[in-house]
Design an enzyme around this catalytic site. Structure first.
Site, PDB file in Angstrom:
ATOM      1  N   CYS A 182      68.912 132.668 -25.973  1.00 14.03           N
ATOM      2  CA  CYS A 182      70.324 132.556 -25.629  1.00 14.03           C
ATOM      3  C   CYS A 182      70.546 132.939 -24.166  1.00 14.03           C
ATOM      4  CB  CYS A 182      71.168 133.449 -26.529  1.00 14.03           C
ATOM      5  SG  CYS A 182      72.937 133.308 -26.195  1.00 14.03           S
ATOM      6  N   LYS A 198      62.681 132.107 -31.253  1.00 13.76           N
ATOM      7  CA  LYS A 198      63.318 131.013 -30.506  1.00 13.76           C
ATOM      8  C   LYS A 198      63.430 131.454 -29.054  1.00 13.76           C
ATOM      9  CE  LYS A 198      66.020 127.407 -29.559  1.00 13.76           C
ATOM     10  NZ  LYS A 198      67.401 127.280 -30.049  1.00 13.76           N
ATOM     11  N   ASP A 200      67.867 118.141 -26.230  1.00 11.72           N
ATOM     12  CA  ASP A 200      68.064 116.721 -25.895  1.00 11.72           C
ATOM     13  C   ASP A 200      67.504 115.782 -26.957  1.00 11.72           C
ATOM     14  OD1 ASP A 200      69.197 117.689 -23.611  1.00 11.72           O
ATOM     15  OD2 ASP A 200      67.752 116.827 -22.217  1.00 11.72           O
TER      16      ASP A 200
END
Length: 358
Positions: A114, A153, A217
């Site tokens: 993040c 992540k 994307d």
């Protein structure tokens, strides 16, 4: 969607630790959007391998804040799923991970990606990527604290000069991490520019056998095929592409099996999904909060179903479940006001401007 040859890997079984994942197509966490109601609605469409909750502050879990419990809510139908936690204090992360397992998490995911300042300034999110030893110690402590697989992540690095992801992934594999989800941008990029798939490939090549999941994307079947081909990743994680087209997982699963995305979702399919999502929010959050939360997401449903303008305006001012049901009945009767899109670009806002102000 154009037809694209599916790589053989998408038809093979995938394990994250001891958890079997039914497909290699994951729903990424997006703050404010990927609620349990949305996850369940998407699961019913088919094709979803695993979903992850919004990121949850470890300390707020220990302080028993209601909002954190809402973000981490799950149920038996929401499996396999991962609860994503963030923080930098080892004891807090361990206890939050144990709590996540008690709530029914199949896996625990540690957020190191993040870029938002309110997360980074506490030492969580992308900030951890700047402290390799501390990050590895924290991750190892969480792995040892729970009996479910732990994933991480993260982004490629803090900036273009500090691409720390390959080294971190290698160290995380050594301490028992089950998989790494890698967003192909740096923290400095935020959401600007294009994903660097070569950077994701560098992470894939840095580990021995730990699955690496590519993220960023991926909005179409062609994007998915390109990500698999150019990165060598074991799976893909889809965020805003899933918000723009919640049927993408179903199309990807059909592509994996048959080489084509299959039929486009019908108008009724799209309206049914929107209705399931809203009523799931009502069941979980109550009518008032469900209406408030749904107002901010109706715009991207409108791109899918193309309702008449007057009916759309009813929904963006939604005040009750009865009004929702009446409006949806009118939308079904009226049909789409313009041709339905086969695929459409995400209209979900992302932070803009200087990253240190996010």
């Amino acid at each position: 969607m154009q037809d694209v040859v599916a790589p053989s890997i998408v038809r093979e079984p995938l394990m994250l630790g001891n958890v079997a994942i039914p497909s290699r197509f994951f729903l990424a966490p997006l703050a404010g959007y990927t609620s349990m109601a949305f996850r369940l609605a998407v699961r019913e469409c088919g094709g979803l391998g695993m979903a992850t909750t919004d990121l949850v502050n470890a300390r707020s879990i220990l302080e028993r804040r209601r909002r954190s419990f809402e973000l981490a809510e799950t149920c038996p139908q929401d499996q396999p799923m991962s609860i994503q936690i963030y923080g930098h204090v080892i004891s807090e992360m361990q206890e939050a991970a144990r709590w996540a397992v008690d709530q029914g998490a199949s896996l625990v995911d540690i957020n190191m990606g993040c870029p938002v300042n309110k997360v980074v300034k506490t030492g969580g999110g992308s900030a951890l990527m700047c402290q390799a030893d501390s990050a590895t110690a924290l991750v190892a402590s969480v792995v040892n604290a729970v009996n479910v697989p732990v994933t991480v992540k993260m982004r490629l690095g803090w900036d273009a000069e500090t691409l720390s992801a390959p080294n971190l992934a290698r160290e995380f594999e050594k301490v028992g991490v089950a998989g790494v989800i890698i967003h192909g941008r740096t923290r400095e990029q935020g959401f600007r520019g294009s994903v660097d798939r070569s950077g994701i490939r560098a992470v894939v090549e840095a580990v021995e056998k730990m699955p690496i999941v590519g993220n960023g994307d991926i909005r179409t079947l062609a994007d998915a095929a390109t990500t698999f081909r150019e990165t060598g990743c074991a799976a893909i994680s889809i965020g805003r592409g899933a918000l723009s087209n919640p049927f993408l997982f179903r199309q990807l699963a059909h592509w994996a099996e048959h080489g084509t995305p299959g039929p486009e979702p019908s108008f009724e399919d799209r309206v049914d999904l929107m209705s399931r999502h809203f009523h799931g929010l009502v069941d979980g959050r109550g009518e008032r909060l469900a209406c408030l939360q749904f107002r901010k997401i109706i715009k991207w449903y409108s791109h899918s179903i193309r309702p008449p303008k007057a009916l759309y305006h009813r929904l963006i001012n939604l005040a009750s479940a009865d009004l929702f049901d009446e409006t949806v009945a009118a939308i079904r009767q009226a049909g789409p006001a313009s041709p339905l899109p086969g695929h459409f670009e995400p209209k979900v806002p992302v932070p803009t401007g200087p990253i240190d102000k996010w």
